[in-house]
Design an enzyme around this catalytic site. Sequence first.
Site, mmCIF file in Angstrom:
data_model
loop_
_atom_site.group_PDB
_atom_site.id
_atom_site.type_symbol
_atom_site.label_atom_id
_atom_site.label_comp_id
_atom_site.label_asym_id
_atom_site.label_seq_id
_atom_site.Cartn_x
_atom_site.Cartn_y
_atom_site.Cartn_z
ATOM 1 N N ASN A 252 -9.777 5.855 1.205
ATOM 2 C CA ASN A 252 -8.689 5.474 0.448
ATOM 3 C C ASN A 252 -8.099 6.551 -0.590
ATOM 4 O O ASN A 252 -7.525 7.718 -0.332
ATOM 5 C CB ASN A 252 -9.443 4.219 -0.373
ATOM 6 C CG ASN A 252 -8.793 2.944 0.281
ATOM 7 O OD1 ASN A 252 -7.536 2.824 0.378
ATOM 8 N ND2 ASN A 252 -9.732 2.070 0.352
ATOM 9 N N GLU B 245 0.971 -1.228 0.009
ATOM 10 C CA GLU B 245 -0.166 0.092 -0.039
ATOM 11 C C GLU B 245 0.930 1.256 0.040
ATOM 12 O O GLU B 245 2.007 1.233 0.398
ATOM 13 C CB GLU B 245 -0.986 -0.057 1.403
ATOM 14 C CG GLU B 245 -2.174 -0.681 0.866
ATOM 15 C CD GLU B 245 -3.121 0.308 0.194
ATOM 16 O OE1 GLU B 245 -2.778 1.125 -0.099
ATOM 17 O OE2 GLU B 245 -4.358 -0.046 -0.053
ATOM 18 N N ASP C 286 -9.755 1.692 -4.876
ATOM 19 C CA ASP C 286 -8.779 1.793 -3.713
ATOM 20 C C ASP C 286 -7.743 2.837 -3.897
ATOM 21 O O ASP C 286 -8.159 3.937 -3.847
ATOM 22 C CB ASP C 286 -7.712 0.429 -3.870
ATOM 23 C CG ASP C 286 -7.274 0.151 -2.503
ATOM 24 O OD1 ASP C 286 -7.027 1.284 -1.815
ATOM 25 O OD2 ASP C 286 -7.164 -0.935 -1.887
ATOM 26 N N ASN D 133 -5.306 4.854 6.611
ATOM 27 C CA ASN D 133 -5.043 4.264 5.783
ATOM 28 C C ASN D 133 -4.444 5.090 4.480
ATOM 29 O O ASN D 133 -3.340 5.607 5.091
ATOM 30 C CB ASN D 133 -6.735 3.821 5.109
ATOM 31 C CG ASN D 133 -6.531 2.683 4.190
ATOM 32 O OD1 ASN D 133 -5.421 1.719 3.978
ATOM 33 N ND2 ASN D 133 -7.555 2.555 3.365
HETATM 34 CA CA CA Z 1 -5.562 1.763 0.132
#
Ligand code: CA
Length: 293
Positions: free
Chosen positions: A148, A18, A199, A103
């Site tokens: 996200n 990520e 995402d 995140n």
């Molecule tokens: Ca993400």
Amino acid sequence: MIRLSAELVVDCANDLGEGPTWDAVSSSLLWTDVHARAIHRYWPDSGKSSVIRTALPIGSLVMREQGGAVAAGRNGFHFLDLTSGDMQPIGDPEDHLPHTMFNDGKCDPLGRFLAGTSSQRNEPEGAFYALDPDLHIRKYFDGVYCSNGIAWSADFRTIYYIDSLAYEVIAFDYDLPSGSISGGRRSVIRFEDRSVLPDGMTWDAEGMLWIAEWGGWRVCRWNPATGERLAIVDVPSRNVTSCVFAGEESDALYITTARSGATGEDLAAQPHSGGLFRVSTGVNGGPSYRFRG
Ligand code: CA
């Protein structure tokens, strides 16, 4: 429809790769494996890569002008030493919420670190924040399920935002001098296929958005003015998590992926799942900005 294919760069088998960011100073790419509590780094010029371990899971990180990095993840924002992995707490606006963690996040051109939180029980208990260079944390809005992708228009007067479980990209007016989101909320891209989650996201010099698709085996380029899909980048990993352009004038898009949840036959179909991938796009990308605090 333009169709491109991403190639494997680092076979790092991330459980949840990520948050890629490009460090123009060291000409290296950094990203996190959230579940593994690991920060990966890759130098394209030499082909070398490295990994450091951290005490807490990190959802995203940005380079810091004073050196090192700033991370957003479990227990809020931290300064991160990229040699030792040592983390120094800055602040956690959700220390009262046991089921959320930070995140995706990234800096704007004035060095503010914007990042949002995600609920691990799929409740709308997350929110979207900025860590200002003076280390004050501001909340933009709440009611978020899974914060996200973050991106801007090429003139930074619009910010684009993804709450994955809303299956859309929304846009707001952005005031760069103050770092405020000043209204004008609108939905600009909709994802009709509910088997795929939008995402991570980045933008290019033509104002188009590049959005990773969790469960979709791809990153797609979109026109936020029309909601039209312009290009597909096929990625040989089911869960594609995020992407970033490497260098200020580069057209190389680096893509992170997740091995999470894949076993047996599923893994046989995607042996390099969780790797770092790259594709030449033919368009220059938006840079990774550094934290100024
Ligand atoms: Ca993400």
